[in-house]
Design an enzyme around this catalytic site. Structure first.
Site, PDB file in Angstrom:
ATOM      1  N   HIS A 265      -3.886   5.863   3.220  1.00  0.00           N
ATOM      2  CA  HIS A 265      -4.532   4.634   2.764  1.00  0.00           C
ATOM      3  C   HIS A 265      -3.869   3.395   3.361  1.00  0.00           C
ATOM      4  O   HIS A 265      -4.551   2.474   3.851  1.00  0.00           O
ATOM      5  CB  HIS A 265      -4.475   4.596   1.237  1.00  0.00           C
ATOM      6  CG  HIS A 265      -5.357   3.586   0.587  1.00  0.00           C
ATOM      7  ND1 HIS A 265      -4.986   2.268   0.442  1.00  0.00           N
ATOM      8  CD2 HIS A 265      -6.579   3.684   0.010  1.00  0.00           C
ATOM      9  CE1 HIS A 265      -5.935   1.605  -0.196  1.00  0.00           C
ATOM     10  NE2 HIS A 265      -6.922   2.439  -0.469  1.00  0.00           N
TER      11      HIS A 265
ATOM     12  N   ASP B  77       0.841  -1.194   0.000  1.00  0.00           N
ATOM     13  CA  ASP B  77       0.000   0.000   0.000  1.00  0.00           C
ATOM     14  C   ASP B  77       0.886   1.258   0.000  1.00  0.00           C
ATOM     15  O   ASP B  77       1.961   1.253  -0.585  1.00  0.00           O
ATOM     16  CB  ASP B  77      -0.935  -0.028   1.208  1.00  0.00           C
ATOM     17  CG  ASP B  77      -2.307   0.554   0.906  1.00  0.00           C
ATOM     18  OD1 ASP B  77      -2.368   1.762   0.611  1.00  0.00           O
ATOM     19  OD2 ASP B  77      -3.309  -0.180   0.957  1.00  0.00           O
TER      20      ASP B  77
ATOM     21  N   SER C 285     -11.029  -1.235  -1.195  1.00  0.00           N
ATOM     22  CA  SER C 285      -9.756  -1.136  -0.474  1.00  0.00           C
ATOM     23  C   SER C 285      -9.932  -1.454   1.002  1.00  0.00           C
ATOM     24  O   SER C 285      -9.004  -1.939   1.656  1.00  0.00           O
ATOM     25  CB  SER C 285      -9.178   0.275  -0.608  1.00  0.00           C
ATOM     26  OG  SER C 285      -8.464   0.439  -1.797  1.00  0.00           O
TER      27      SER C 285
END
Length: 773
Positions: A219, A142, A548
């Site tokens: 994220h 990520d 996600s």
């Protein structure tokens, strides 16, 4: 020597890729994949790569200068800067499996664990759950990690780092391994070569980033804490969603591989960097990989995709890889990450909502959905005052300012609320009330401007009130509240990418659905929750939505299963997750498909919604052997020579496609998908009893038939004894109708009275030209 037709295939694929990219001799980054590591020595393998590359360069020095990565730990390949002619020459070499351009993939942007049944109440914890992923390492591919977050601090009683761990924490900008890493966060690497070759040197002025494993975009911090974050009490977003945050496997170790970098707030991940991360992670000793990225169709061939190559080699080493399905729904056939050796996860809601009160003129109240922490007070205005035809887009703005106004905008085809947010913010509006179809209103952290989501009916009521008012009504919007258990859940969210797979429709994808809407998880405290420069708020926890977010939920469950069943293969883990999933919501009705008013099908939710506790004790599992993958590769068009370069050698494994018979429906997958049923076919499945092995167990099979298809199971009874824990059965499908282009759905369930092992059955009868009964 590879056969002519396979060479022609790869040359044709490469030529098509080059046509759509550039037709000049400009150099680009290509990945050259050679298959398994023949030497089992990184130094010798890297020398081979230079030798292969030297064949298309004037000198060995030129070859060394062109190379970005030598993938030499877990498989064999390299990425290098090549011209189209050099790439074509390499693709024709016998030792080369595939050559493809390194594309840029995109990210698929804690109440959820309670909703899934993983309770924190120690008096209710089951023996299987109690382990919580001890000594299992979850690799997160990520945007990096914020190591100071409480989610990544080691807790008292945490054992030393497993001796099998070979990974490292790499020093970088504002990332000191001695301070950042511990017994919880045990690995941190970053990969930048592919990104910088594609986009130039990392620009950190006006585009905040860290040249290290430290996370700016948030994220990666969010997904890592969702999968395996430590337990943290009193987590909330300005008091909204307050509770104890933790990952699915809170005692598991976390290893971060930063492969995605921010460009104007958007995470971009190049395939050259992704494959380098796979090469390291497999060697480091991760047990589960969570990867929330992908590319919108058209999809590349399986071995012209870094994600599929990396996950294939991970599977061979017993590592479960979990991918997000993508955010391109609700249209069909846009699902991503569809390889049969990995898990593909759709996104669904949980039973938590954020009702937000809208009061007009102190006497009329209506409830919307939002995540707003402060009261808003102004005047309500109609969109037509500021936008041509009342369509709230920047191109329709008439240059009138909406200062102090909360603007009522309505959804039109092609107009999503994000477009309306930008338009109203540019017009200096105070807030936005966005009316959209019944299946779409979802609360969200206000990105550009405080936004209330209401359905079309509510929006019409507000619009009528506005039209009947002699002057603009005073509108007062209260801070959002948190309500649990009052909304139907789960519902597959409208943007979650749907099946069938566009390149392998005989393998059902997505596999499963999991929570992916308004997930509260850790966040970098120096990153605004909306990533907008104008947002001066600082938070440690943030809401995010997307596949996600659903992906790390399944990764966390995968870590728990690895802890409880360390000997299970990735296929066994996937089987346990799929066959124990449920297809009814909390009200015992069918799970709705967001974007429509209908119930979900397997193309929306795969086998159903994940049930972690039942997955730990599935009763039966559908495991997959090397022969299953070889059958799939043969049916996909690979030859014996190619397969021998890809598949790890083992005794008794036959790689000759001439000896592989049957369609992909015969692969021992936990679901059955037949996309072209013209006449009766018989499919074989094999199950293994993983329940109580000390006594004889009897399972009875039942089929729910798809419309117009006769389903016969033989035998209907499976008897397992301590000495015979594996049994096969056969499913015969016979079309009973004339049809074309229509999928129908059923299921096969095996039960011993306690376990219910369910497999989705997806059939497209395609016999309109030759129908007979």
């Amino acid at each position: 020597m590879a056969t002519c037709h396979l060479q022609s295939f790869w040359v044709l694929f490469l030529a098509v890729s080059l046509y759509f990219a550039h037709t000049t001799s400009t150099s680009h980054i290509y990945i050259v994949y050679l298959g398994i590591n023949q030497f089992h020595d990184p130094i010798l393998t890297s020398k081979l790569h230079i030798q292969v590359l030297s064949d298309v360069f004037a000198s060995e020095e030129d070859a060394k200068r062109s190379i970005l990565y030598s993938y030499s730990n877990s498989f064999s390949g390299f990425s290098a800067k090549l011209s189209s002619s050099q790439a074509t020459i390499l693709a024709r070499m016998d030792k080369v499996v595939s050559v493809f351009r390194s594309k840029t993939l995109k990210l698929h942007t804690t109440r959820s664990w309670d909703f899934l049944g993983l309770t924190l109440d120690e008096t209710r914890v089951t023996p299987m759950e109690f382990t919580n992923g001890q000594d299992v390492v979850v690799g997160i591919f990520d945007t990096g990690v914020w190591p100071e977050s409480e989610s990544f601090q080691e807790k008292p009683g945490m054992r030393p780092i497993p001796s099998s761990w070979k990974g490292v924490c790499v020093e970088g900008e504002k990332f000191e391994p001695a301070k950042a890493c511990n017994r919880k966060l045990i690995g941190a690497r970053y990969y930048l070569k592919g990104f910088e070759q594609e986009y130039g040197p990392l620009n950190m002025s006006g585009n905040p980033e860290y040249r290290s494993a430290r996370d700016f975009l948030g994220h990666g911090t969010h997904t890592a804490s969702t999968a395996a974050g430590s337990m943290v009490k009193n987590a909330s977003f300005f008091g909204i969603g307050q509770g104890t945050a933790r990952g699915g496997a809170p005692w598991a170790r976390v290893a971060v591989y930063k492969i995605c970098w921010g460009i104007n707030g958007v995470g971009s991940c190049t395939e050259a960097d992704i494959l380098a991360a796979f090469d390291d992670a497999l060697h480091d000793g991760v047990h589960v990989i969570s990867a929330s990225f992908g590319a919108t169709p058209p999809l590349s061939p399986f071995f012209a995709s870094s994600a599929d190559i990396g996950s294939f080699h991970a599977m061979q080493l017993g590592i479960t890889v979990v991918f997000s399905a993508g955010n391109d729904g609700p249209e069909p056939s846009l699902v991503q990450n569809v390889a049969p050796w990995s898990l593909c996860v759709a996104a669904s809601t949980i039973d938590r909502s954020f009702p937000t009160e809208i009061v007009l003129d102190s006497n009329f109240t209506i409830m919307g959905q939002s995540i707003i922490s402060k009261e808003i007070k102004g005047r309500l205005a109609n969109a037509i005052t500021y936008f041509v035809d009342g369509v709230c887009s920047l191109g329709n703005w008439n240059r009138k300012l909406a200062t102090g106004r909360v603007v009522l905008c309505f959804y039109t085809p092609g107009l999503v609320y994000e477009i309306a947010q930008v338009a109203v913010k540019t017009a200096k509006g105070l807030g936005l009330i966005f009316a959209e179809p019944f299946t779409k209103p979802i609360a969200d952290v206000d990105d550009d401007i405080p936004t209330l989501h209401v359905d079309i009916n509510q929006g019409t009521i507000i619009g009528n009130y506005l039209a009947e008012s002699l002057k603009l009504p005073v509108v007062q919007i209260s801070p959002s509240k948190t309500i649990i258990g009052k909304s139907p859940a789960p519902t597959v969210v409208y943007f979650s990418s749907r099946g069938p797979s566009s390149i392998s429709p005989d393998i059902l994808k997505p596999d499963i659905t999991a929570p992916g809407i308004n997930i509260l998880a850790a966040w970098p405290p120096q990153t605004p929750p909306t990533l907008q420069p104008s947002d001066d708020r600082l938070v440690r926890w943030n809401f995010q939505s997307g596949t996600s977010m659903s992906c790390p939920h399944v990764s966390g469950v995968g870590a728990l299963l690895k802890s409880v069943h360390p000997g299970w293969s990735p296929a066994a883990t996937r089987s346990a997750i799929m066959t124990t999933a449920y297809t009814r919501d909390a009200s015992h009705d069918s799970i709705l498909a967001g974007g429509s008013m209908a119930g979900s099908t397997p193309f929306d939710m795969g086998a159903g919604h994940i049930n972690p506790l039942k997955a730990m004790d599935p009763g039966l599992i559908y495991d997959m052997k090397t022969s299953d993958y070889i059958l799939f590769l043969c049916n996909t068009g690979y030859t014996q020579e190619q397969i021998e370069r890809i598949v790890l050698p083992s005794s008794g494994v036959d790689t000759n496609c001439k000896n592989m018979h049957g369609p992909n429906a015969n692969i021992n997958y936990p679901s059955i998908s037949v996309p072209n049923l013209r006449s009766p076919i018989t499919i074989k499945r094999t199950v293994r009893n993983v329940g109580c092995g000390k006594k004889t167990t009897v399972y009875f099979g039942v089929a729910k038939e798809p419309d117009g298809v006769e389903v016969v199971i033989w035998p209907r009874v499976l008897i397992f004894s301590p000495s015979k824990q594996e049994k096969s059965y056969y499913v015969t499908l016979k079309p009973l109708k004339k049809s074309e282009g229509r999928y129908d759905f059923g299921e096969i369930v095996w039960s011993d009275g306690f376990h219910h092992v369910r497999s989705p059955l997806v059939v497209l009868v395609n016999n309109s030209d030759d129908f007979t009964i």
